[in-house]
Design a protein around this motif. Structure first.
Motif, PDB file in Angstrom:
ATOM      1  N   LEU A   1      68.671  60.703  32.401  1.00  0.00           N
ATOM      2  CA  LEU A   1      69.734  59.419  32.361  1.00  0.00           C
ATOM      3  C   LEU A   1      70.837  59.772  32.035  1.00  0.00           C
ATOM      4  N   HIS A   2      71.208  60.727  31.310  1.00  0.00           N
ATOM      5  CA  HIS A   2      72.540  61.127  31.133  1.00  0.00           C
ATOM      6  C   HIS A   2      73.384  62.017  31.942  1.00  0.00           C
ATOM      7  N   GLY A   3      72.761  62.453  33.027  1.00  0.00           N
ATOM      8  CA  GLY A   3      73.263  63.053  34.157  1.00  0.00           C
ATOM      9  C   GLY A   3      73.428  64.376  33.936  1.00  0.00           C
ATOM     10  N   PHE A   4      72.430  64.930  33.028  1.00  0.00           N
ATOM     11  CA  PHE A   4      72.588  66.620  32.773  1.00  0.00           C
ATOM     12  C   PHE A   4      71.928  67.264  33.842  1.00  0.00           C
ATOM     13  N   TYR A   5      70.795  66.632  34.320  1.00  0.00           N
ATOM     14  CA  TYR A   5      70.441  67.305  35.827  1.00  0.00           C
ATOM     15  C   TYR A   5      69.639  66.269  36.365  1.00  0.00           C
ATOM     16  N   PRO A   6      69.539  66.453  37.725  1.00  0.00           N
ATOM     17  CA  PRO A   6      69.289  65.488  38.518  1.00  0.00           C
ATOM     18  C   PRO A   6      67.612  65.363  38.545  1.00  0.00           C
ATOM     19  N   ALA A   7      66.863  64.159  38.774  1.00  0.00           N
ATOM     20  CA  ALA A   7      65.461  64.068  38.863  1.00  0.00           C
ATOM     21  C   ALA A   7      65.289  64.404  40.364  1.00  0.00           C
ATOM     22  N   ASP A   8      64.098  64.978  40.390  1.00  0.00           N
ATOM     23  CA  ASP A   8      63.523  65.420  41.785  1.00  0.00           C
ATOM     24  C   ASP A   8      63.277  64.333  42.668  1.00  0.00           C
ATOM     25  N   SER A   9      62.649  63.077  41.885  1.00  0.00           N
ATOM     26  CA  SER A   9      62.496  61.997  42.811  1.00  0.00           C
ATOM     27  C   SER A   9      62.424  60.851  41.702  1.00  0.00           C
TER      28      SER A   9
ATOM     29  N   LEU B   1      67.984  52.220  37.631  1.00  0.00           N
ATOM     30  CA  LEU B   1      68.802  50.968  37.905  1.00  0.00           C
ATOM     31  C   LEU B   1      69.363  50.695  36.630  1.00  0.00           C
ATOM     32  N   VAL B   2      70.622  50.462  36.744  1.00  0.00           N
ATOM     33  CA  VAL B   2      71.380  50.065  35.626  1.00  0.00           C
ATOM     34  C   VAL B   2      71.833  48.766  35.713  1.00  0.00           C
ATOM     35  N   ASP B   3      71.629  47.733  34.846  1.00  0.00           N
ATOM     36  CA  ASP B   3      71.953  46.161  35.005  1.00  0.00           C
ATOM     37  C   ASP B   3      71.466  45.742  36.347  1.00  0.00           C
ATOM     38  N   GLY B   4      70.228  46.251  36.925  1.00  0.00           N
ATOM     39  CA  GLY B   4      69.500  45.889  37.988  1.00  0.00           C
ATOM     40  C   GLY B   4      70.076  46.545  39.225  1.00  0.00           C
ATOM     41  N   ARG B   5      71.108  47.400  39.211  1.00  0.00           N
ATOM     42  CA  ARG B   5      71.812  47.934  40.357  1.00  0.00           C
ATOM     43  C   ARG B   5      71.396  49.449  40.469  1.00  0.00           C
ATOM     44  N   LYS B   6      70.872  49.638  41.444  1.00  0.00           N
ATOM     45  CA  LYS B   6      70.509  51.144  41.680  1.00  0.00           C
ATOM     46  C   LYS B   6      71.537  52.188  41.661  1.00  0.00           C
ATOM     47  N   VAL B   7      71.744  53.005  40.701  1.00  0.00           N
ATOM     48  CA  VAL B   7      72.739  53.893  40.586  1.00  0.00           C
ATOM     49  C   VAL B   7      72.186  55.240  40.863  1.00  0.00           C
ATOM     50  N   SER B   8      73.352  56.245  41.015  1.00  0.00           N
ATOM     51  CA  SER B   8      72.928  57.855  40.813  1.00  0.00           C
ATOM     52  C   SER B   8      73.673  58.592  39.976  1.00  0.00           C
ATOM     53  N   ILE B   9      72.978  59.096  38.887  1.00  0.00           N
ATOM     54  CA  ILE B   9      74.031  59.815  38.039  1.00  0.00           C
ATOM     55  C   ILE B   9      73.913  61.320  38.045  1.00  0.00           C
ATOM     56  N   ASP B  10      74.956  61.685  38.564  1.00  0.00           N
ATOM     57  CA  ASP B  10      75.194  63.213  38.740  1.00  0.00           C
ATOM     58  C   ASP B  10      75.446  64.060  37.691  1.00  0.00           C
TER      59      ASP B  10
ATOM     60  N   ASP C   1      80.994  69.513  28.566  1.00  0.00           N
ATOM     61  CA  ASP C   1      80.088  69.293  29.822  1.00  0.00           C
ATOM     62  C   ASP C   1      79.453  67.881  29.199  1.00  0.00           C
ATOM     63  N   ALA C   2      78.973  67.687  27.858  1.00  0.00           N
ATOM     64  CA  ALA C   2      78.559  66.189  27.554  1.00  0.00           C
ATOM     65  C   ALA C   2      79.472  65.425  27.726  1.00  0.00           C
ATOM     66  N   ALA C   3      80.604  65.650  27.414  1.00  0.00           N
ATOM     67  CA  ALA C   3      81.832  64.468  27.630  1.00  0.00           C
ATOM     68  C   ALA C   3      82.084  64.450  29.142  1.00  0.00           C
ATOM     69  N   GLY C   4      81.248  64.960  30.208  1.00  0.00           N
ATOM     70  CA  GLY C   4      81.651  64.519  31.464  1.00  0.00           C
ATOM     71  C   GLY C   4      82.568  65.215  31.950  1.00  0.00           C
ATOM     72  N   VAL C   5      83.015  66.417  31.530  1.00  0.00           N
ATOM     73  CA  VAL C   5      84.167  67.052  32.039  1.00  0.00           C
ATOM     74  C   VAL C   5      83.556  68.591  32.515  1.00  0.00           C
ATOM     75  N   SER C   6      84.121  68.926  33.698  1.00  0.00           N
ATOM     76  CA  SER C   6      83.470  70.137  34.288  1.00  0.00           C
ATOM     77  C   SER C   6      84.145  71.487  33.622  1.00  0.00           C
ATOM     78  N   VAL C   7      83.332  72.202  33.084  1.00  0.00           N
ATOM     79  CA  VAL C   7      83.299  73.367  32.380  1.00  0.00           C
ATOM     80  C   VAL C   7      83.984  74.427  33.376  1.00  0.00           C
ATOM     81  N   ALA C   8      83.279  74.314  34.567  1.00  0.00           N
ATOM     82  CA  ALA C   8      83.516  75.524  35.644  1.00  0.00           C
ATOM     83  C   ALA C   8      85.000  75.095  36.197  1.00  0.00           C
ATOM     84  N   ARG C   9      85.411  74.092  36.330  1.00  0.00           N
ATOM     85  CA  ARG C   9      86.634  73.594  36.738  1.00  0.00           C
ATOM     86  C   ARG C   9      87.702  73.923  35.687  1.00  0.00           C
ATOM     87  N   LEU C  10      87.289  73.814  34.397  1.00  0.00           N
ATOM     88  CA  LEU C  10      88.533  73.955  33.333  1.00  0.00           C
ATOM     89  C   LEU C  10      88.617  75.638  33.422  1.00  0.00           C
TER      90      LEU C  10
END
Lengths: 332, 507, 325, 353
Positions: free
Chosen positions: B54-62, B66-75, C196-205
């Motif tokens: 959810l926080h974009g730390f790594y991507p889901a495999d599948s 949806l955020v506020d009803g809109r499909k999003v991608s969190i990379d 990273d958690a703040a949404g900034v690229s460590v690699a780029r920095l």
């Protein structure tokens, strides 16, 4: 006029040798500085090249980069039948001692040191005599009464240069002040032109207006700093007058090139001489360089005093103290 | 608050695989605005993975989000931030040598130069402090702050970035009850502002106290969604571990034996030279568990370090069976029968990059038991020893040659406990024995400590988990600001009074 | 008074000259290590830059072109370093050592291949060198008693890179502590997880930090071969990169202390040069040359052991950043 | 992506691929210098392993590298970056030489050689222990102090060699020849003619000793704890300061092995700069060998081969600048050391599939 004799002898050997020319395969093993060090090793290289050009005989070369390679390189050449093999620099002495004993049928030459073996020619130079003349010129050219010397490392050979230089300067001006600096204690001391420049500047700021260097690659920085400051530098080993025309008073020549060429020519003529050869002013083995680059700097008086001094030294009326004889210098 | 508005977050069929481990298996989750949503589950149930996705730390495999009803991608975290999703990590993501305001700004500086942004951040901090009661000195260095304050910084960071969805991962693990209450008050205030809050925890009490809805995960799957008002702690517990949990026990009164460890007027300074323990005296008897309760950072760490021989005290004495042992190093104390399960597993308890069998002899590495000829250490003996420890203590996987860092926290802790208890020391110092350990593991560890007491051994227990202190201690000492501020009997401790003592609010 | 000035002014001027490349290299290391990437390859980058500067200046006749080439060459090595350390998470120390060896070999090989002058480049003259820049209004300032001479003699008359080095100290301090980039870069060296958690690229920095190091080493190299020296010769950096590394640590990874530390090294060196051959009062003879040469190093060790506290490196320096599972 | 590779791939295939790549890029450099890469590689290979002489020289250089690598590695194991191997070797050589010069004519050869090796190790150890002490007790960063100590050692050596120990009347700043030395391996039947000597088995013994000490003793266990997790040292009752001092002392003693190999095994006298930069190469050797004695020995062999093959290359192809060998060395360090993970991801995909 003995130098003419030497040259004539060389010429005779060269021409006379054509008939009796031996098939020789000369080789050179350079010291750590490398064949392109702009001074000592490069002069040997030049001597070899001159021989090669004159005779068409190829001269093999090798540059050592580590201590054990000295022996390895000498043996490699010897095993492949190269002869004579020139070992450049005092550091090769013990390696040559070993290898020359192994190959009694191969001829060797060592520069700057002595190896007492029947197949080795040891060539020594009277650096103090050449430096003496350089010191005289420095003292004559100096207006401030202060001159400088920059050495690479505080080792006997460099002290020998320094001692002769100071003696020559004092002979002209007994009150002259000579600043002496050594660059460092690591191998980097021979290839640090920036530090060389700093040492020269420090001497210039203390009033030195002519600075002689015996510091290998570091010396280019010394000559540069002297030229930048509008003072005069003095080159070493090879003729370095051309590096900064009009800003290099002269160069103290150490004719390792001649010694090298001569050794090869002797061998080619089948007349390789072993034993000790000491080349000083009288043999034209050392000297100071005069050419178009420093012509404007050298006054007629200077020239005549130098010629006179040379004659007196050659005649033995003036003795230049050799630092190596008692490991000390009578003047500071 | 349910309305026609689409949910703030909706996860559909999120699947994530790490190697052969299915961390999230077709997970669904719906979180509405203006609600506090608990996500509970044991360690390894997949909660943290889901939140990391959810926080974009790594991507889901599948699967889709949806955020506020809109499909999003969190990379990446930046995407999450743009969508207003912020996370307060269990291990704080703070730059310790930085000031609070710098930490708050990091990643949201508001321009290439800091000057303008800093003024803005200060103003915002002031406003947020007033609005939610989140006061922190903006110029304090984070490394100087106590844990509770650091957590406030994390929350301020999230709010400063305009968090609409705030994820908190095990936020109360290091807090006093009062601090936890404070936190919950803040969370409720945020909820009332219309924000969506996701609270990840394994503490059922908290879930019941603060959440509006709760989702239960087990083994990577989402096993249930409940309205908090329509469920009970018992039901949730069962859903969480898949069986009925053992009833929480309070210790039976014990008959303590003779005094075995005595601490007299101990004073200890930390690395920075700050006096952290200011004249502590205590006595520990054979056959008793003495609990030291206190909020993290009140000197209990340094107390434990000084008694265990890790840190030389400034003054005072420690006696073991009447003999002074002050200033002896940890190895000497172990030989005298004083063992230590440290607070910080990864920093002290084991060497993460060592093989497990090597971590299993840490502190006992000089023992002749694993020497062979010439006194050399026998790798085989060390391995055999670790294999036995692992087998007897159910450390999984039972692979002595596996790197220590590759074991889960619970299994690491089991290995450390096994190591320290194996030689049957008379005194066991224990710091935070169940931090990061799942429920099943907690039960096992607690049972071991109780058994230890029954065997007539003495345990000095330091923990910031009040439940743990209450569940284990025969006597409870409360430490505050480097001093013992109160003593309570274990069985009948009044939680409220304990909490007040821990907060330094009552003498 | 005049005599004192005669002594002091040249020593101080030399101090600035000697310190300048050290400052540049130490600041280079500062940016790399603040971003979390240890850089023991300062020496190699400087050396390669020195070669590129001298070679380009020799061919084009422009010191500025040389400077540009130096920056490019040094940055190319920095890019390799960043790729190895950040992208591949390789050993940062090995990468730095590899760059040192590679640069020493490559610079000499290329110099020999291109110029056929024994690994040296041709001597530089005129516009191919950075000439000393006199202080504006020097003759007027010099009239001021004492201070004037000090100012003109010490501050004036240096080449461009020397001024750049000194100007970069406040600039570096400003960038690191007053800008968004600096905040993120420093955070990256302390706790990349937070970045990273703040949404900034460590690699780029980290790439940025290492590349800035490349640029600064480029200027340092150009200073050595086209301002202080007037040609390239093999291994002419002579260990300055390592001294800069030491200065960086003594300075605790902070720009202003870097300045003071490098000036300290420069001063010790300048004084040591003066002390060579000067008779020791009361003894009548000079100290051995080697003792004087070792003096700056001995003093550094003594100062370090006696007065300077423990150095605290950026916590994450040297550790490749791996996202935790 | 970070799936672990099979052990054989990790330890053999990956390094081999990296080495190949390094040689490939080196070939490009040779081509750029206007020479034939194939001929150069052949000269390099034959030069390093093509004859018993070459093998002997390769092993001789590898001995230096092994000692240097072990010295750096044991310090690394304790978390210390010892850049001072050069200086420690120099001072070790000084200690060794003093014993030889003082006793080589009075004591039996075997005894004096053993004493000299011991004195060298002791001197190196002492010179390593000082930065260790400064780090442990005064907090002076060992990287700075060891850099400084290199310069100080060089100055001391020049002073002593020029003013005190020089053979009178000689130009070279070196001592007289020692009357005895370490016998070359050819005395024991090693074929060919090369300076490889008893220092090689000594290096192997040292590697074994380092392995035993670090991995098979409680003391070494403590050393590794200090190196990988200093906080845990206090927990385990390990005196961090004493380990640091001891690790640096051992590192210095190992560095003195370079002096044993060079001075006692080959030069038979104390000369300036006999280390020839081995102390710095040792850093790469240690790191490429992953600070493990076996790895260090393998890396030392590789660097020994490069040194020897490089010298022969210069013989065979005089037009190739001697610095080209440094380029090859740099590329090998880069590709096998720092860029070691280049093929890891593709390889693990390939092998995992």
């Amino acid at each position: 006029m003995r130098r003419l004799v030497l040259k004539a002898l060389g010429a005779v050997l060269l021409s006379g040798g054509v008939a009796a020319a031996q098939e020789i395969r000369p080789a050179i093993v350079f010291d750590m500085g490398g064949r392109n060090d702009r001074s000592f090793n490069e002069a040997v290289h030049r001597g070899g090249q001159e021989f090669q050009r004159a005779t068409g005989v190829a001269v093999a070369e090798f540059e050592v980069t580590a201590e054990p390679q000295r022996e390895q390189a000498l043996r490699n050449f010897a095993r492949r039948g190269h002869s004579p093999i020139v070992a450049v620099g005092f550091a090769q002495r013990s390696a040559l001692q070993t290898v020359a004993a192994e190959f009694p049928n191969i001829n060797f030459v060592i520069m700057d040191s002595v190896v007492e073996l029947p197949n080795v020619q040891s060539v020594l130079f009277r650096e103090e005599q050449g430096s003496y003349l350089a010191g005289m010129m420095a003292a004559m050219a100096s207006r401030s009464g202060r001159i400088g010397f920059v050495g690479g490392m505080d080792i006997p050979l460099i002290r020998k240069f320094a001692c002769g230089y100071v003696q020559g300067a004092r002979a002209v001006n007994p009150q002259i002040q000579v600043f002496q600096n050594m660059t460092g204690s690591t191998p980097a001391a021979w290839r640090d032109p920036v530090r060389g420049g700093e040492l020269a500047r420090s001497q210039i700021e203390r009033g030195a207006d002519v600075i002689f260097h015996a510091a290998g690659g570091t010396g280019t920085g010394v000559l540069q700093a002297a030229a930048d400051a509008g003072r005069l530098g003095i080159g070493v080993d090879s003729n370095q007058n051309h590096l900064h025309p009009g800003r290099v008073l002269t160069s103290m020549l150490k004719r390792v090139d001649v010694a090298t060429r001569l050794a090869f020519e002797q061998a080619r003529a089948g007349q390789f001489r072993t034993g000790r050869t000491v080349l000083g002013l009288s043999e034209d083995g050392v000297g100071v360089a005069f050419d178009e680059n420093n012509a404007a700097l050298v006054t007629a008086e200077m020239r005549s005093r130098i010629d006179q001094a040379r004659a007196e030294i050659v005649a033995g009326r003036v003795t230049v103290h050799d630092f190596m004889t008692n490991n000390s210098c009578p003047v500071q | 608050m349910t309305s026609a508005a689409p949910p703030a977050i909706e996860c559909r069929g999120i699947t994530k695989r790490f190697g052969h481990v299915l961390a999230n298996d077709a997970v669904d989750l719906v979180v509405h605005r203006g609600s506090i949503h608990g996500v509970i589950g044991e360690n390894g149930a997949g909660k943290s993975t889901l939140m990391a996705i959810l926080h974009g730390f790594y991507p889901a495999d599948s699967g889709e989000i949806l955020v506020d009803g809109r499909k999003v991608s969190i990379d990446d975290s930046a995407d999450a931030a743009r969508l207003g999703i912020e996370m307060v990590h269990q291990h704080f993501m703070l730059v310790e040598p930085f000031r609070v305001v710098e930490n708050v700004m990091l990643g949201a500086e508001g321009g290439a130069l800091l000057k303008h942004g800093e003024a803005e951040a200060r103003a915002a901090l002031k406003r947020l402090a007033e609005e939610y009661g989140l006061a922190v000195d903006p110029d304090a260095r984070v490394e100087d702050l106590p844990v509770g304050a650091r957590q406030r910084v994390e929350i301020l960071k999230a709010l400063y970035r305009g968090a609409e969805v705030l994820i908190l991962d095990e936020p109360t693990g290091v807090l006093t009850p009062q601090e936890a209450d404070d936190l919950f008050r803040v969370l409720r205030a945020l909820r009332d502002e219309g924000k969506a809050i996701i609270l990840i925890t394994h503490k059922l009490r908290e879930v019941m106290a603060v959440t509006d809805r709760v989702s239960v995960m087990r083994g990577g799957k989402m096993v249930a969604h409940r309205e908090t008002s329509e469920t009970s702690a018992a039901e949730l517990g069962e859903l969480m571990i898949g069986r009925r949990p053992a009833a929480a026990q309070r210790p039976a009164p014990s008959a303590p034996g003779p005094e075995i460890l005595a601490v007299e007027d101990l004073r200890v300074r930390d690395n920075a030279g700050v006096e952290r323990v200011r004249g502590v005296s205590l006595a520990l008897h054979a056959g008793e568990i003495l609990g030291i309760a206190g909020v993290a950072g009140n000197g209990q760490t340094e107390l434990l370090e000084a008694v265990s021989g890790m840190r030389a005290p400034e003054s005072g004495t420690v006696r073991l069976r009447g003999e002074p042992i002050t200033g002896l190093d940890a190895a000497a104390l172990r030989r005298l029968g004083l063992a230590h399960v440290p607070e910080d597993r990864l920093r002290h308890g084991l060497i993460p990059e060592f093989e497990a069998c090597e971590s299993a002899i840490l502190g006992y590495h000089g023992d002749p038991a694993w020497r062979r000829f010439l006194g050399l250490v026998s790798g085989r003996k060390v391995e055999a020893h670790a294999a036995r420890l692992m087998r007897e203590n159910d450390v999984r996987p039972a692979l002595p040659r596996l790197r220590s860092s590759l074991f889960s926290g619970g299994n690491q802790q089991k290995l450390i406990l096994a190591r320290e208890m194996e030689r049957e020391p008379d005194v066991l110092l224990v710091g935070q024995p169940t931090r990061g350990v799942d429920i099943g593991g907690i039960e096992a560890i607690h049972e071991r400590l109780r058994g230890w007491r029954r065997a007539g051994k003495a345990v000095l227990l330091v923990s910031v988990e009040l439940d743990e202190i209450l569940a284990l201690s025969d006597r409870i000492l409360v430490i505050f600001d480097g001093r013992i501020v109160g003593e309570l009997p274990g069985g009948a401790a009044d939680e409220r009074r304990l909490g007040l003592l821990m907060a330094g609010a009552a003498a | 008074m005049e005599a004192t000035l005669d002594l002091v002014v040249p020593i101080l001027a030399a101090t600035l000259r000697v310190a300048a490349p050290l400052i540049l290299a130490a600041l280079a290391g500062l940016f790399a290590e603040r971003s979390g990437v240890v850089d023991v390859g300062l020496e190699g980058k400087m050396l390669f830059a020195a070669f590129a500067a001298a070679a380009t200046a020799a061919v084009t006749g422009s010191a500025w072109a040389g400077l540009g080439a130096a920056i490019l060459a040094s940055s190319a090595l920095a890019l390799i370093h960043a790729f190895a350390c950040v992208t591949l998470r390789g050993s940062q120390v090995v990468s730095g050592m590899a760059i040192n060896v590679l640069a020493a070999g490559l610079s000499a090989t290329l110099a020999l291949a291109w110029f056929r002058q024994g690994g040296q480049t041709p001597p530089l003259t005129g516009a191919a060198r950075f000439a000393p820049i006199p202080l504006p209004g020097a003759e007027w300032i010099a009239e001021v008693p004492l201070l004037g001479r000090l100012l003109v003699g010490v501050v004036g008359g240096h080449a461009m890179p020397v001024y750049v080095a000194f100007a970069l100290v406040p600039l570096a301090a400003f960038v690191l502590w007053r800008t968004r980039f600096g905040l993120r870069l420093r955070a990256c060296g302390e706790n990349p997880g937070a970045v990273d958690a703040a949404g900034v690229s460590v690699a780029r920095l980290r790439y940025a930090g290492v590349l800035i190091a490349g640029v600064l080493c480029g200027i340092a190299g150009a200073a050595i071969s086209t301002a202080q020296g007037a040609q390239f010769s093999p291994e002419m950096t002579a260990g300055r990169g390592f001294i800069a590394l030491a200065a960086l640590i003594v300075a605790n990874w902070k720009p202003w202390p870097v300045l003071w530390t490098c000036l300290g090294f420069g001063l010790l060196d300048a004084v040591a040069i003066r002390l060579q051959g000067v008779p020791v009062p009361g003894l009548g003879v000079p100290f051995p040359v080697q003792a004087i040469q070792a003096l700056p190093y001995v003093l550094t060790v003594i100062l370090l052991a006696g007065f300077v506290g423990r150095a605290t490196a950026p916590r994450a320096a040297g550790v490749p950043y791996v996202k935790e599972r | 992506m970070n799936r672990e590779l099979p052990r054989w791939a990790d330890l053999a295939l990956l390094p081999a691929l990296n080495l190949l790549l390094a040689l490939g890029v080196s070939a490009l450099v040779v081509l750029a210098a206007g020479e034939s890469p194939a001929a150069a590689l052949q000269a390099l290979a034959i030069g390093s392993f093509g004859s018993w002489d070459s093998v002997g020289y390769t092993l001789f250089y590898a001995t230096d590298m092994a000692f240097a690598g072990l010295a750096v590695a044991i310090a690394f194991k304790c978390g210390l970056f010892n850049i001072g191997v050069e200086g420690q070797a120099a001072i070790g050589g000084l200690g060794l030489a003093l014993v030889m010069l003082g006793l080589d004519s009075t004591l039996p050869a075997a005894l004096v050689v053993i004493l000299a090796v011991a004195a060298g190790a002791l001197a190196g150890a002492a010179y390593g222990a000082i930065p260790g002490w400064l780090q442990a007790r005064r907090g002076s960063h060992v990287v700075i102090t060891t850099i400084m100590f290199n310069f100080i050692a060089a100055s001391l050596l020049v002073y002593l060699l020029v003013n005190v120990l020089i053979e009178p009347g000689q130009m070279a700043p070196e001592t007289r020849r020692f009357a005895v030395g370490l016998p070359p391996l050819s005395d024991f039947g090693f074929p060919g003619r090369s300076p490889v000597n008893l220092a090689l088995p000594l290096a192997l013994l040292a590697a074994l000793a380092v392995w035993v000490l670090v991995w098979r003793t409680p003391w070494g266990y403590g050393l590794r704890v200090v190196g990988s997790n200093p906080d845990a040292a206090a927990y385990a009752g390990i005196d961090q300061g004493r380990r640091i001092i001891a690790a640096m002392a051992i590192s210095g003693a190992l560095a003195a092995g370079i002096a044993v190999n060079e001075l006692l095994g080959s030069q038979d006298k104390l000369i300036l700069n006999f280390t020839g930069g081995a102390g710095f190469t040792g850093i790469a050797v240690a790191l490429m060998g992953r600070n493990h004695p076996v790895g260090v020995l393998l890396a030392a062999l590789l660097f020994g081969a490069l040194a020897q093959g490089g010298a022969e290359l210069a013989f065979e192809m005089p037009d190739l600048p001697r610095e080209t060998v440094m380029v090859v060395q740099g590329l090998v360090i880069l590709f096998t050391g720092a860029l070691g993970a280049l093929f890891r991801a593709p390889l693990s995909r390939l092998l995992g599939a």
